[in-house]
Scaffold this motif. Sequence first.
Motif, PDB file in Angstrom:
ATOM      1  N   THR A  11       0.828  -1.204   0.000  1.00  0.00           N
ATOM      2  CA  THR A  11       0.000   0.000   0.000  1.00  0.00           C
ATOM      3  C   THR A  11       0.864   1.256   0.000  1.00  0.00           C
ATOM      4  O   THR A  11       0.563   2.226  -0.700  1.00  0.00           O
ATOM      5  CB  THR A  11      -0.942  -0.006   1.219  1.00  0.00           C
ATOM      6  OG1 THR A  11      -1.754  -1.177   1.162  1.00  0.00           O
ATOM      7  CG2 THR A  11      -1.834   1.219   1.236  1.00  0.00           C
ATOM      8  N   LEU A  35      -5.281  -1.813  -9.120  1.00  0.00           N
ATOM      9  CA  LEU A  35      -5.714  -1.436  -7.768  1.00  0.00           C
ATOM     10  C   LEU A  35      -6.930  -2.232  -7.319  1.00  0.00           C
ATOM     11  O   LEU A  35      -7.041  -2.592  -6.139  1.00  0.00           O
ATOM     12  CB  LEU A  35      -6.003   0.059  -7.713  1.00  0.00           C
ATOM     13  CG  LEU A  35      -4.774   0.955  -7.764  1.00  0.00           C
ATOM     14  CD1 LEU A  35      -5.185   2.414  -7.780  1.00  0.00           C
ATOM     15  CD2 LEU A  35      -3.869   0.681  -6.598  1.00  0.00           C
ATOM     16  N   MET A  36      -7.856  -2.508  -8.245  1.00  0.00           N
ATOM     17  CA  MET A  36      -9.026  -3.292  -7.873  1.00  0.00           C
ATOM     18  C   MET A  36      -8.620  -4.719  -7.497  1.00  0.00           C
ATOM     19  O   MET A  36      -9.081  -5.256  -6.483  1.00  0.00           O
ATOM     20  CB  MET A  36     -10.047  -3.324  -9.005  1.00  0.00           C
ATOM     21  CG  MET A  36     -11.342  -4.005  -8.609  1.00  0.00           C
ATOM     22  SD  MET A  36     -12.530  -4.135  -9.935  1.00  0.00           S
ATOM     23  CE  MET A  36     -11.774  -5.383 -10.957  1.00  0.00           C
ATOM     24  N   ASN A  39      -6.910  -4.606  -4.073  1.00  0.00           N
ATOM     25  CA  ASN A  39      -7.847  -4.405  -2.968  1.00  0.00           C
ATOM     26  C   ASN A  39      -8.705  -5.640  -2.713  1.00  0.00           C
ATOM     27  O   ASN A  39      -8.995  -5.966  -1.556  1.00  0.00           O
ATOM     28  CB  ASN A  39      -8.724  -3.185  -3.233  1.00  0.00           C
ATOM     29  CG  ASN A  39      -7.966  -1.899  -3.039  1.00  0.00           C
ATOM     30  OD1 ASN A  39      -7.110  -1.798  -2.180  1.00  0.00           O
ATOM     31  ND2 ASN A  39      -8.270  -0.912  -3.847  1.00  0.00           N
ATOM     32  N   THR A  43      -8.592  -7.792   0.693  1.00  0.00           N
ATOM     33  CA  THR A  43      -9.814  -8.080   1.440  1.00  0.00           C
ATOM     34  C   THR A  43      -9.902  -9.569   1.775  1.00  0.00           C
ATOM     35  O   THR A  43     -10.204  -9.939   2.913  1.00  0.00           O
ATOM     36  CB  THR A  43     -11.050  -7.651   0.626  1.00  0.00           C
ATOM     37  OG1 THR A  43     -10.951  -6.263   0.329  1.00  0.00           O
ATOM     38  CG2 THR A  43     -12.330  -7.917   1.385  1.00  0.00           C
ATOM     39  N   ALA A  84     -12.280  -1.678   5.185  1.00  0.00           N
ATOM     40  CA  ALA A  84     -11.702  -0.562   4.434  1.00  0.00           C
ATOM     41  C   ALA A  84     -11.214  -0.998   3.053  1.00  0.00           C
ATOM     42  O   ALA A  84     -11.473  -0.322   2.050  1.00  0.00           O
ATOM     43  CB  ALA A  84     -10.550   0.063   5.225  1.00  0.00           C
ATOM     44  N   TYR A  85     -10.520  -2.116   2.982  1.00  0.00           N
ATOM     45  CA  TYR A  85     -10.061  -2.631   1.683  1.00  0.00           C
ATOM     46  C   TYR A  85     -11.238  -3.054   0.815  1.00  0.00           C
ATOM     47  O   TYR A  85     -11.235  -2.869  -0.400  1.00  0.00           O
ATOM     48  CB  TYR A  85      -9.089  -3.790   1.852  1.00  0.00           C
ATOM     49  CG  TYR A  85      -7.661  -3.367   2.079  1.00  0.00           C
ATOM     50  CD1 TYR A  85      -6.938  -2.689   1.103  1.00  0.00           C
ATOM     51  CD2 TYR A  85      -7.013  -3.662   3.267  1.00  0.00           C
ATOM     52  CE1 TYR A  85      -5.631  -2.307   1.308  1.00  0.00           C
ATOM     53  CE2 TYR A  85      -5.696  -3.286   3.481  1.00  0.00           C
ATOM     54  CZ  TYR A  85      -5.022  -2.616   2.491  1.00  0.00           C
ATOM     55  OH  TYR A  85      -3.715  -2.236   2.696  1.00  0.00           O
ATOM     56  N   VAL A  87     -14.338  -1.764   0.858  1.00  0.00           N
ATOM     57  CA  VAL A  87     -14.985  -0.548   0.355  1.00  0.00           C
ATOM     58  C   VAL A  87     -14.133   0.088  -0.745  1.00  0.00           C
ATOM     59  O   VAL A  87     -14.653   0.559  -1.760  1.00  0.00           O
ATOM     60  CB  VAL A  87     -15.237   0.450   1.518  1.00  0.00           C
ATOM     61  CG1 VAL A  87     -15.627   1.816   1.020  1.00  0.00           C
ATOM     62  CG2 VAL A  87     -16.283  -0.108   2.449  1.00  0.00           C
ATOM     63  N   SER A  88     -12.831   0.073  -0.562  1.00  0.00           N
ATOM     64  CA  SER A  88     -11.927   0.613  -1.591  1.00  0.00           C
ATOM     65  C   SER A  88     -12.014  -0.201  -2.878  1.00  0.00           C
ATOM     66  O   SER A  88     -11.978   0.361  -3.968  1.00  0.00           O
ATOM     67  CB  SER A  88     -10.495   0.626  -1.069  1.00  0.00           C
ATOM     68  OG  SER A  88      -9.632   1.198  -2.022  1.00  0.00           O
ATOM     69  N   ALA A  89     -12.142  -1.515  -2.766  1.00  0.00           N
ATOM     70  CA  ALA A  89     -12.302  -2.349  -3.962  1.00  0.00           C
ATOM     71  C   ALA A  89     -13.633  -2.074  -4.641  1.00  0.00           C
ATOM     72  O   ALA A  89     -13.725  -2.075  -5.871  1.00  0.00           O
ATOM     73  CB  ALA A  89     -12.208  -3.824  -3.593  1.00  0.00           C
ATOM     74  N   PHE A  91     -15.352   0.827  -4.616  1.00  0.00           N
ATOM     75  CA  PHE A  91     -15.326   2.122  -5.292  1.00  0.00           C
ATOM     76  C   PHE A  91     -14.293   2.156  -6.391  1.00  0.00           C
ATOM     77  O   PHE A  91     -14.357   2.899  -7.315  1.00  0.00           O
ATOM     78  CB  PHE A  91     -15.079   3.249  -4.305  1.00  0.00           C
ATOM     79  CG  PHE A  91     -16.283   3.529  -3.437  1.00  0.00           C
ATOM     80  CD1 PHE A  91     -17.509   3.799  -4.005  1.00  0.00           C
ATOM     81  CD2 PHE A  91     -16.183   3.504  -2.070  1.00  0.00           C
ATOM     82  CE1 PHE A  91     -18.615   4.060  -3.227  1.00  0.00           C
ATOM     83  CE2 PHE A  91     -17.276   3.757  -1.268  1.00  0.00           C
ATOM     84  CZ  PHE A  91     -18.494   4.035  -1.856  1.00  0.00           C
TER      85      PHE A  91
END
Length: 91
Positions: A11, A35-36, A39, A43, A84-85, A87-89, A91
């Motif tokens: 990260t 990035l997806m 993430n 997760t 958090a990871y 939700v980041s994946a 978005f």
Amino acid sequence: MFVAVFLWLVTIVLFNLYLFQLHMKLYMVPWPLVLMIFNISATVLYITAFIACSAAVDLTSLRGTRPYNQRAAASFFACLVMIAYGVSAFF
């Protein structure tokens, strides 16, 4: 511990790539996809870490003792980082 340290280092590397705009120089890499995938894999790894830490909490031990508190805190924060990871994946 491996999951936390390894993903923290990756990260930081990705953050520095974006901070110094090095991703613009590597235009042939599909960065949103990278990035997806990162993430999503983070997760999944944190789900396993959360389950392992939760299973290690001994419910019959005395609440307030040091091993109980450490394992419970590790489970809680692994769950937070997993969310958090995730939700980041998303978005």
